[in-house]
Design an enzyme around this catalytic site. Structure first.
Site, mmCIF file in Angstrom:
data_model
loop_
_atom_site.group_PDB
_atom_site.id
_atom_site.type_symbol
_atom_site.label_atom_id
_atom_site.label_comp_id
_atom_site.label_asym_id
_atom_site.label_seq_id
_atom_site.Cartn_x
_atom_site.Cartn_y
_atom_site.Cartn_z
ATOM 1 N N THR A 18 10.730 9.287 -10.759
ATOM 2 C CA THR A 18 11.160 8.961 -9.382
ATOM 3 C C THR A 18 10.410 7.732 -8.739
ATOM 4 O O THR A 18 11.143 7.031 -8.303
ATOM 5 C CB THR A 18 10.829 10.243 -8.460
ATOM 6 O OG1 THR A 18 11.432 11.489 -8.851
ATOM 7 C CG2 THR A 18 11.013 9.935 -6.973
ATOM 8 N N TYR A 76 -14.881 4.420 9.356
ATOM 9 C CA TYR A 76 -14.802 3.242 8.934
ATOM 10 C C TYR A 76 -16.386 2.896 8.528
ATOM 11 O O TYR A 76 -17.368 3.702 8.800
ATOM 12 C CB TYR A 76 -14.799 2.403 10.411
ATOM 13 C CG TYR A 76 -13.189 2.190 10.756
ATOM 14 C CD1 TYR A 76 -12.259 1.839 9.838
ATOM 15 C CD2 TYR A 76 -12.942 2.862 11.843
ATOM 16 C CE1 TYR A 76 -11.168 1.524 10.500
ATOM 17 C CE2 TYR A 76 -11.581 2.622 12.306
ATOM 18 C CZ TYR A 76 -10.547 2.077 11.671
ATOM 19 O OH TYR A 76 -9.439 1.988 11.890
ATOM 20 N N ASP A 87 0.871 -1.257 0.119
ATOM 21 C CA ASP A 87 -0.053 0.059 0.200
ATOM 22 C C ASP A 87 0.943 1.077 -0.193
ATOM 23 O O ASP A 87 0.823 1.883 0.886
ATOM 24 C CB ASP A 87 -0.782 -0.060 1.258
ATOM 25 C CG ASP A 87 -1.814 0.981 1.308
ATOM 26 O OD1 ASP A 87 -2.383 1.804 0.314
ATOM 27 O OD2 ASP A 87 -2.600 1.077 2.282
ATOM 28 N N ARG A 88 1.729 1.531 -1.028
ATOM 29 C CA ARG A 88 3.011 2.212 -0.993
ATOM 30 C C ARG A 88 2.184 3.735 -1.549
ATOM 31 O O ARG A 88 2.717 4.855 -1.057
ATOM 32 C CB ARG A 88 3.926 1.850 -2.017
ATOM 33 C CG ARG A 88 5.129 2.717 -2.258
ATOM 34 C CD ARG A 88 5.780 3.122 -0.987
ATOM 35 N NE ARG A 88 7.059 4.040 -1.260
ATOM 36 C CZ ARG A 88 6.695 5.297 -1.420
ATOM 37 N NH1 ARG A 88 5.596 6.083 -1.478
ATOM 38 N NH2 ARG A 88 7.712 6.137 -1.796
ATOM 39 N N LYS A 89 1.245 3.826 -2.274
ATOM 40 C CA LYS A 89 0.586 4.956 -2.677
ATOM 41 C C LYS A 89 1.662 5.805 -3.320
ATOM 42 O O LYS A 89 2.018 6.984 -2.730
ATOM 43 C CB LYS A 89 -0.086 5.872 -1.410
ATOM 44 C CG LYS A 89 -1.157 5.079 -0.502
ATOM 45 C CD LYS A 89 -1.590 6.159 0.155
ATOM 46 C CE LYS A 89 -2.726 5.305 1.110
ATOM 47 N NZ LYS A 89 -2.182 4.399 1.939
ATOM 48 N N VAL A 133 3.263 8.887 -5.339
ATOM 49 C CA VAL A 133 2.779 9.937 -5.679
ATOM 50 C C VAL A 133 3.794 10.880 -6.037
ATOM 51 O O VAL A 133 4.005 11.956 -5.497
ATOM 52 C CB VAL A 133 1.492 10.564 -4.724
ATOM 53 C CG1 VAL A 133 2.237 10.765 -3.431
ATOM 54 C CG2 VAL A 133 0.875 11.686 -5.040
ATOM 55 N N ASP A 134 4.738 10.749 -7.488
ATOM 56 C CA ASP A 134 5.703 11.662 -7.631
ATOM 57 C C ASP A 134 5.705 11.706 -8.854
ATOM 58 O O ASP A 134 5.045 11.029 -9.778
ATOM 59 C CB ASP A 134 6.856 11.021 -6.821
ATOM 60 C CG ASP A 134 7.795 12.248 -6.728
ATOM 61 O OD1 ASP A 134 7.813 13.226 -7.579
ATOM 62 O OD2 ASP A 134 8.365 12.324 -5.648
ATOM 63 N N ILE A 135 6.796 12.182 -9.518
ATOM 64 C CA ILE A 135 6.811 12.230 -10.894
ATOM 65 C C ILE A 135 7.244 10.763 -11.347
ATOM 66 O O ILE A 135 7.955 10.020 -10.564
ATOM 67 C CB ILE A 135 8.003 13.303 -11.452
ATOM 68 C CG1 ILE A 135 9.252 12.807 -10.988
ATOM 69 C CG2 ILE A 135 7.317 14.740 -11.300
ATOM 70 C CD1 ILE A 135 10.446 13.665 -11.676
HETATM 71 P P1 BMP Z 1 -7.158 0.261 9.825
HETATM 72 O O1 BMP Z 1 -8.058 -0.622 9.575
HETATM 73 O O2 BMP Z 1 -6.136 -0.163 11.225
HETATM 74 O O3 BMP Z 1 -7.731 1.668 10.238
HETATM 75 O O4 BMP Z 1 -5.958 0.566 8.850
HETATM 76 C C1 BMP Z 1 -6.377 0.844 7.578
HETATM 77 C C2 BMP Z 1 -5.116 0.466 6.543
HETATM 78 O O5 BMP Z 1 -5.796 1.041 5.115
HETATM 79 C C3 BMP Z 1 -3.851 1.349 6.941
HETATM 80 O O6 BMP Z 1 -2.921 0.420 6.532
HETATM 81 C C4 BMP Z 1 -4.027 2.475 5.982
HETATM 82 O O7 BMP Z 1 -2.774 2.995 5.543
HETATM 83 C C5 BMP Z 1 -4.814 1.863 4.658
HETATM 84 N N1 BMP Z 1 -5.696 3.069 3.992
HETATM 85 C C6 BMP Z 1 -6.593 3.711 4.825
HETATM 86 O O8 BMP Z 1 -6.854 3.369 5.834
HETATM 87 N N2 BMP Z 1 -7.479 4.660 4.175
HETATM 88 C C7 BMP Z 1 -7.014 5.185 2.668
HETATM 89 O O9 BMP Z 1 -7.740 5.775 2.221
HETATM 90 C C8 BMP Z 1 -6.067 4.463 2.010
HETATM 91 C C9 BMP Z 1 -5.309 3.542 2.653
HETATM 92 O O10 BMP Z 1 -4.519 2.846 2.171
#
Ligand code: BMP
Length: 271
Positions: free
Chosen positions: A99, A224, A90-92, A94-96
């Site tokens: 990079t 959530y 889940d690295r996301k 977000v650069d050019i």
């Molecule tokens: P948790 O269920 O403990 O709140 O964790 C959520 C996971 O999902 C985390 O690893 C977080 O980085 C990822 N995440 C998120 O919660 N919301 C987003 O919009 C994007 C995510 O990657």
């Protein structure tokens, strides 16, 4: 990107991308659309990873592992192969593009070597996806058919800026890409722009973070929804972090999320 009422095995059979096919197949084999976000900071696998029959995919943030190294890479790959689950970093990015290529391939974390799936925020435009594709589709890259990309189309946090036009643009970019198999989003994206939601569109997969059965959010802005609500809204795979790993009975709780996610999926395909 509309809500799919098709069973996973039908989607596996009709999908063009091997990573998507595998995700769907594992879902059917394990009766699990559960992704556990194991946000741990040690290389040693936790007790939860022993119950991998519950797990479709493991979501990682390896940049928080203090002792990350060869042992982490080998261990992750071995566990995933042995217990038949996928790895989503889940690295996301977000650069050019230039990079991001260096962050994905090689570098300190060697993500291209072990992550089946990575995600990208196209905040800077579609070039970032093209940059990853240059690596993935390169003839010399050994994992060509085994690597896929998700776009971070929405975020779960209060006040998120990943909405509206940004989200619509994600759908456009996905439609022009061979490596993108889906979105990280809170539900189906079909309603964002109905014009884009044609039957000819690829079967994009929705991965949903911010899933918790007992909490509605926390002080840092996380919001959530329950597994049932997420799947009903169009989530194909639910990603659960603290809901499982802070629980006293992790295995029992993981099982509960797996059941809830699966029951909601069965209800959706029956609807
Ligand atoms: P948790 O269920 O403990 O709140 O964790 C959520 C996971 O999902 C985390 O690893 C977080 O980085 C990822 N995440 C998120 O919660 N919301 C987003 O919009 C994007 C995510 O990657």
């Amino acid at each position: 990107a509309s809500k799919s009422t098709l069973p996973y095995h039908i989607r596996a059979a009709s999908h063009q991308h091997p990573v998507a096919q595998k995700l769907f197949r594992i879902a059917e084999q394990k009766k699990s659309n559960l992704i556990i976000s194991a946000d741990f900071s040690d290389t040693e696998p936790s007790g939860m990873c022993r119950r991998t029959y519950l797990l479709n995919t493991l979501s990682t943030h390896v940049d928080i592992i203090h002792d990350f190294g060869e042992k982490t890479v080998v261990g992750l790959k071995k566990l995933a192969a042995k217990h038949n689950f996928m790895i989503f970093e889940d690295r996301k990015f977000v650069d050019i593009g230039s990079t991001v290529q260096k962050q994905y391939h090689g570098g300190a974390l060697r993500i291209s070597e072990w992550a089946d799936i990575v995600n990208v925020s196209p905040l800077g435009g579609g070039g970032v996806v093209e940059a990853l594709e240059q690596i993935i589709f390169n003839e010399t890259f050994p994992y060509r058919d085994g690597r896929a990309v998700l776009l971070l189309a929405e975020m779960t946090t209060a006040g998120s800026l990943a909405t509206g036009q940004y989200t619509e643009q994600c759908i456009d970019i996905a439609n022009q890409s061979g490596a993108v198999i889906g979105f990280v989003a809170t539900g189906a994206l079909g309603t964002v722009n109905p014009d884009l939601n044609t039957s000819a569109q690829e079967d994009f997969i929705i991965f949903t973070t911010g899933v918790n059965s007992y909490q509605s959010g926390n002080v840092l802005g996380q919001q959530y929804q329950t597994p049932e609500a997420a799947v009903k809204a169009g989530s194909d795979f639910i990603i659960v972090g603290r809901g499982i790993y802070t629980s006293e009975n992790r295995v029992g709780t993981a099982k509960q999320y797996q059941r809830e996610g699966w029951n909601a999926y069965e209800a959706r395909i029956a609807s």
